[in-house]
Design a protein around this motif. Sequence first.
Motif, PDB file in Angstrom:
ATOM      1  N   THR A  50      95.454  82.801 123.745  1.00 22.71           N
ATOM      2  CA  THR A  50      95.284  82.062 122.487  1.00 22.71           C
ATOM      3  C   THR A  50      93.837  81.602 122.321  1.00 22.71           C
ATOM      4  N   LEU A  51      93.210  81.192 123.428  1.00 26.67           N
ATOM      5  CA  LEU A  51      91.795  80.794 123.332  1.00 26.67           C
ATOM      6  C   LEU A  51      90.921  81.974 122.917  1.00 26.67           C
ATOM      7  N   ALA A  78      97.259  80.259 127.674  1.00 26.47           N
ATOM      8  CA  ALA A  78      96.016  79.556 127.318  1.00 26.47           C
ATOM      9  C   ALA A  78      94.894  80.559 127.075  1.00 26.47           C
ATOM     10  N   VAL A  84      96.701  76.887 121.003  1.00 24.27           N
ATOM     11  CA  VAL A  84      96.575  76.948 122.464  1.00 24.27           C
ATOM     12  C   VAL A  84      97.768  76.245 123.120  1.00 24.27           C
TER      13      VAL A  84
END
Lengths: 253, 253
Positions: A209-210, A206, A144
């Motif tokens: 990737t999360l 963010a 992240v």
Amino acid sequence: MTSPTAASSHRLERSITRLGRAGLATVQAVADVRTWAPHVIPQMRRLGVDSVPIALFIAIFTGIVLSLLSKYIFTGAVPLYFVGALVGKTVMMELGPVLTGLVLAGRVGANIAAELGTMRVTEQVDALETLAYNPRSYLVVPRVLAGVFMFPVVTALAMGVGVAAGWVTAINLLDLSTLEFVKGLRLFYRFKDIWFGLLKAASFGAAVTLAGCVQGLGTRGGAEGVGRNTTRAVVLGCEAILVLDAFWALVLL
Amino acid sequence: MIRFTEVHKGFGPKVVLDGLTLDIPEGKTTVLIGFSGTGKSVALKHIVGLLAPDQGAVSVEGRIVHELSPEGLAELRSQVGYVFQFAALFDSLSVEDNIRLGLARRGLDRYEIEDRIRDSLALVDLAGAEERFPAELSGGMRKRVGIARAIAFRPRYILYDEPTTGLDPVTSAVIDELMVRARRELGVTGVVVTHDMRSAYTVGDRIAMLYHGRIRQVGTIDEIRQTDDPVVRNFIEGRPTEDDRRLLEGTPS
């Protein structure tokens, strides 16, 4: 029999408990610096640097098309040097971050979900836990952070290359001089155009990737599960980008 | 001592453990046998907190595993080595880095870590394989690296999840010998999940049979060999029951 009010209050209580646990787990994962710190730079290279070629490829063609499109729109109505304004504004504020984000949602989101999903179904994540590692610290936090740092970097490069491609197209195909293109580019330029685009890119990083990590670690059921969750990660990442794009426009413009 | 007390565990509507009660004494190897899908691996995962019981408790040296704090769980896991069914080696790491990962958090200095890696690889007869990656190893070698990783940090307990499944008889015998060697040289308490009776007789001091989510019989090797219980006898002698036959008769050729 439970009343509807009691049932919904029970559901609310469970949701708050779950949210609280997730929040606590996140704080614990981020606090475990010695686990995640060594993995941030390698992830930045993998997720960011390795994505530069595809992002620039997209940016070049975006710049070319925008330049040609603006000539088509402006001819006979607006001075042609406005091509620079349209290319600059559009690439920096919208198409640069969003197209780069969508491409990286495919590349990075799928990469993370497939990798972590395979680790989950082959018990590598369980093995990490038995070796006293927190998988969130070891696997999620570095990815992240790499996304948050590297999406803006890749987007900045894409912005520069997109505008340059628009400029090369303008001077070669639209009979526009460099001075005219730059005049248009500077006409409505504000520094906010750049930080707005980069801020969006960081939030996209963010989100993508999360989504990849959550779907990857939530994988069940072998190869089929890996495929299913990888697809979900890409779809979720793309949806999050579009929602965040609207959110930032609403909040900051 | 590891103690299962009335442990119940289900996944959705499927009940896997249905009141499992079992004591695993110190310094001995207890083999958990049973038909495929009867919850042997699920029971094993409760010992290190990879799964939590729906009811009942698993305790290790008096500590109830599912009530431990993250720090308490990490401390417990530092005393328990886990050998996974398919080794669960980290694909992206070399053999020595796989072992190093488990040692990195034990407060050992660099030289001690290198010594432990060398010693544990020597114990499983894999000296010289340090630089190789899991993809370059055979199934038997991967399992041996899994054992080396589990014994490298000198645990008090080692849990083996079907250590000989999928291996040829000679490699299975080698793995059995390694398990016996690990207990003899390191003095660890072992829990072995298997349905390979030859392996169970070789490595076990005690055998417990899991049937329909609870222990059907537990005893020494001799007690199990001489059992009058028809279910246990059919299992250890590899004889299908009437139910199994009916299933086979219904299978199209």
